[in-house]
Design a protein around this motif. Structure first.
Motif, short mmCIF file in Angstrom:
data_model
loop_
_atom_site.label_atom_id
_atom_site.label_comp_id
_atom_site.label_asym_id
_atom_site.label_seq_id
_atom_site.Cartn_x
_atom_site.Cartn_y
_atom_site.Cartn_z
N ASN A 96 -3.31 -3.87 -4.55
CA ASN A 96 -2.15 -3.06 -4.14
C ASN A 96 -1.10 -2.88 -5.22
O ASN A 96 -0.08 -2.22 -4.98
CB ASN A 96 -1.51 -3.67 -2.88
N ALA A 97 -1.32 -3.45 -6.40
CA ALA A 97 -0.40 -3.23 -7.52
C ALA A 97 -1.05 -2.38 -8.61
O ALA A 97 -0.56 -2.30 -9.73
CB ALA A 97 0.05 -4.57 -8.10
N LYS A 98 -2.16 -1.74 -8.27
CA LYS A 98 -2.88 -0.91 -9.24
C LYS A 98 -1.97 0.20 -9.76
O LYS A 98 -1.23 0.81 -9.01
CB LYS A 98 -4.13 -0.31 -8.59
N ASN A 99 -2.01 0.41 -11.08
CA ASN A 99 -1.21 1.43 -11.77
C ASN A 99 0.28 1.12 -11.77
O ASN A 99 1.11 1.99 -12.07
CB ASN A 99 -1.44 2.82 -11.16
N LYS A 100 0.65 -0.12 -11.44
CA LYS A 100 2.05 -0.56 -11.52
C LYS A 100 2.22 -1.46 -12.73
O LYS A 100 1.40 -2.35 -12.97
CB LYS A 100 2.45 -1.32 -10.26
N GLU A 101 3.28 -1.26 -13.49
CA GLU A 101 3.50 -2.05 -14.70
C GLU A 101 4.50 -3.18 -14.51
O GLU A 101 4.60 -4.07 -15.35
CB GLU A 101 3.96 -1.15 -15.85
N ASN A 102 5.23 -3.17 -13.41
CA ASN A 102 6.23 -4.21 -13.12
C ASN A 102 5.97 -4.75 -11.72
O ASN A 102 6.27 -4.08 -10.73
CB ASN A 102 7.64 -3.65 -13.25
N VAL A 103 5.40 -5.94 -11.67
CA VAL A 103 4.85 -6.47 -10.42
C VAL A 103 5.35 -7.90 -10.18
O VAL A 103 5.42 -8.70 -11.12
CB VAL A 103 3.31 -6.47 -10.46
N LEU A 104 5.67 -8.20 -8.94
CA LEU A 104 5.96 -9.57 -8.53
C LEU A 104 4.96 -9.94 -7.44
O LEU A 104 4.94 -9.30 -6.38
CB LEU A 104 7.39 -9.70 -8.00
N PHE A 105 4.10 -10.91 -7.72
CA PHE A 105 3.14 -11.40 -6.73
C PHE A 105 3.63 -12.74 -6.21
O PHE A 105 3.91 -13.65 -7.01
CB PHE A 105 1.75 -11.56 -7.36
N ILE A 106 3.77 -12.86 -4.89
CA ILE A 106 4.25 -14.12 -4.30
C ILE A 106 3.16 -14.69 -3.41
O ILE A 106 2.69 -14.02 -2.49
CB ILE A 106 5.54 -13.89 -3.49
N ALA A 107 2.76 -15.91 -3.69
CA ALA A 107 1.75 -16.60 -2.89
C ALA A 107 2.45 -17.63 -2.01
O ALA A 107 3.16 -18.51 -2.52
CB ALA A 107 0.73 -17.28 -3.79
N VAL A 108 2.25 -17.52 -0.71
CA VAL A 108 2.86 -18.44 0.24
C VAL A 108 1.75 -19.21 0.94
O VAL A 108 1.06 -18.68 1.82
CB VAL A 108 3.73 -17.70 1.28
N GLY A 109 1.57 -20.45 0.55
CA GLY A 109 0.60 -21.33 1.17
C GLY A 109 1.29 -22.64 1.49
O GLY A 109 2.41 -22.64 1.99
N LEU A 144 6.99 -3.45 -0.54
CA LEU A 144 6.59 -4.80 -0.16
C LEU A 144 5.24 -4.68 0.55
O LEU A 144 5.16 -4.07 1.61
CB LEU A 144 7.64 -5.40 0.77
N LYS A 145 4.21 -5.22 -0.07
CA LYS A 145 2.86 -5.05 0.45
C LYS A 145 2.13 -6.39 0.57
O LYS A 145 2.42 -7.33 -0.18
CB LYS A 145 2.03 -4.12 -0.46
N ILE A 146 1.15 -6.43 1.46
CA ILE A 146 0.29 -7.59 1.60
C ILE A 146 -0.84 -7.47 0.58
O ILE A 146 -1.31 -6.36 0.28
CB ILE A 146 -0.29 -7.67 3.03
N SER A 147 -1.29 -8.58 0.05
CA SER A 147 -2.38 -8.59 -0.92
C SER A 147 -3.59 -7.84 -0.38
O SER A 147 -4.05 -8.10 0.73
CB SER A 147 -2.77 -10.03 -1.25
N GLN A 148 -4.10 -6.90 -1.16
CA GLN A 148 -5.30 -6.17 -0.77
C GLN A 148 -6.55 -7.02 -1.00
O GLN A 148 -7.50 -6.97 -0.24
CB GLN A 148 -5.40 -4.87 -1.58
N LEU A 149 -6.52 -7.83 -2.07
CA LEU A 149 -7.70 -8.62 -2.43
C LEU A 149 -7.79 -9.91 -1.62
O LEU A 149 -8.86 -10.52 -1.54
CB LEU A 149 -7.67 -8.95 -3.93
N GLN A 150 -6.66 -10.36 -1.09
CA GLN A 150 -6.58 -11.55 -0.25
C GLN A 150 -7.30 -12.75 -0.88
O GLN A 150 -6.93 -13.19 -1.95
CB GLN A 150 -7.09 -11.22 1.15
N GLU A 151 -8.34 -13.29 -0.22
CA GLU A 151 -8.97 -14.52 -0.73
C GLU A 151 -9.71 -14.31 -2.05
O GLU A 151 -10.08 -15.29 -2.70
CB GLU A 151 -9.92 -15.09 0.32
#
Length: 403
Positions: free
Chosen positions: A205-218, A374-381
């Motif tokens: 879901n961040a494809k073609n984006k150059e400025n990305v924040l990925f947050i993992a909540v586990g 604000l998006k949910i991970s497309q690739l998930q696991e």
């Protein structure tokens, strides 16, 4: 574009450019490549012939004839099976390893419980899994370019040393040194959340984006930061430790105790373990609650809060709302500082995104100076393993290289 260097260096650069052009635009003819790349047709033909011989590209079918008639141009395709990459996601609970083609298609996968091999050697077991997958899938082992790895801890990417990974009991673990001893190919390693961010940017879901924040909540909370298409790791490779952010000053004044030794504030109030811990304590105060006896005998898992919330349990709903508020404040602070194009949310807790995202969006949008996706991970696991593949393709100097 002006190229400087020896004829051999210029040829190498042009060959990469031609291959990249085919990779991004196939099916494509030699004439079309010459126009797009700005190289003469004879030079393009020579480079294409080499790429065909090396099997990086394939000739398939024909193109459309021109309006004036004449022979149809032969169409060139990128050969995604010309080589393979291994990606491994080393977690505190599970180690997952895949073999992918050059487009990130997973050919085969294998996993094992981390605890089974933590003492005897995780890398040795990963090597055995790779050998098993190669044989099972009839892959030519010579076509394995190398491996990317994500680990749950602070990692010096340049030296390949894992500074600290508490869930693995690693302190200054010489990952790359050990990998060189075990694997017959090049290996790169980075923090698991950094790696997941790369995965989402490559295929998610961040494809073609150059400025990305990925947050993992586990159990814990971490983030991967991409600025101008480059991972930002920080001075001591500890950038993105969002779980240490403080979102309630009053808690800190009251001798706050983290959920685990050396864990940060935010993950101690909004991580999966914290949600389960809070739910357990509240139910222990309610003798009439259906789970009262169980809560007094054991700690309830975080997943239980989401299951109860779906059934309308008020205690569980309150626990989740409180955790979401803290997470929202952390996201607001990080987004104000970094101004990303998109924020991707992943990790085990976000498997219940339908109970989290609406409230999160409502709070976050109130306070940001400029809006952000604000998006949910497309690739998930698979974010970790595919991100590890992406890490290799970005770091490894070869004719195939992600930008």
């Amino acid at each position: 574009m002006t190229l400087n260097g020896t004829p051999a260096q210029m040829k190498s650069v042009n060959k990469k450019r031609v291959l990249q052009c085919i990779q991004e635009n196939f099916p494509i003819s030699r004439a079309e490549i010459a126009v797009k790349v700005g190289i003469s047709k004879p030079t393009v033909s020579l480079l294409v012939d080499e790429l065909l011989q090396e099997k990086w590209i394939l000739e398939k079918g024909t193109g459309e004839a021109s309006s004036q008639g004449g022979r149809r141009p032969i169409q060139l395709h990128f050969n995604e099976r010309a080589a393979y990459i291994v990606g491994t996601d080393i977690g505190g609970t599970k180690v997952k390893t895949v073999i992918c083609d050059l487009f990130g298609n997973i050919i085969c996968t294998r996993s094992f419980k981390t605890s089974q091999y933590l003492q005897s050697g995780l890398l040795n077991q990963i090597s055995k899994d790779i050998e098993y997958m190669i044989q099972k899938s009839n892959i030519d082992s010579q076509k394995i370019l190398g491996m990317g790895a994500g680990v749950p801890g602070i990692t010096e990417q340049t030296s390949g040393v894992v500074i600290e990974a508490p869930s693995l009991n690693w302190v200054r673990y010489p990952f790359i040194k050990e990998a060189k001893r075990i694997f017959p190919f090049q290996v790169y390693v980075d923090n698991d959340v950094n790696v997941a961010a790369l995965g989402e940017q490559w295929l998610g879901n961040a494809k073609n984006k150059e400025n990305v924040l990925f947050i993992a909540v586990g159990t814990g909370i971490g983030s991967g930061i991409i600025i101008h298409n480059q991972l930002y790791r920080g001075f001591s490779s500890a950038a993105g430790e969002l779980g240490y952010m403080v979102t309630d000053k009053n808690d800190m004044k009251n001798a706050f105790q983290p959920i685990f030794h050396r864990y940060g504030y935010l993950e101690s109030v909004a991580g999966g373990k914290a949600i389960g811990d809070r739910l357990t304590k509240l139910i222990q105060q309610q003798p009439k609650h259906p789970l009262y006896e169980r809560a007094n005998g054991e700690e309830l898992p975080g997943e239980m809060a989401f299951a109860l919330a779906r059934e309308g349990d008020k205690t569980a709903i309150d626990v989740i709302e409180e955790a979401v508020e803290h997470l929202a404040y952390g996201i607001i602070n990080a987004a104000c500082l970094l101004n990303p194009e998109v924020i991707i949310l992943g990790g085990g807790v976000l498997k219940s995104s339908e109970l989290i995202l609406p409230s999160l969006l409502e709070i976050v949008n109130q306070y940001l100076p400029s809006s952000v996706e604000l998006k949910i991970s497309q690739l998930q696991e698979n974010a970790g393993v595919l991100g590890a593949v992406s890490l290799f393709l970005r770091e490894h100097e070869s004719i195939i290289k992600l930008r």
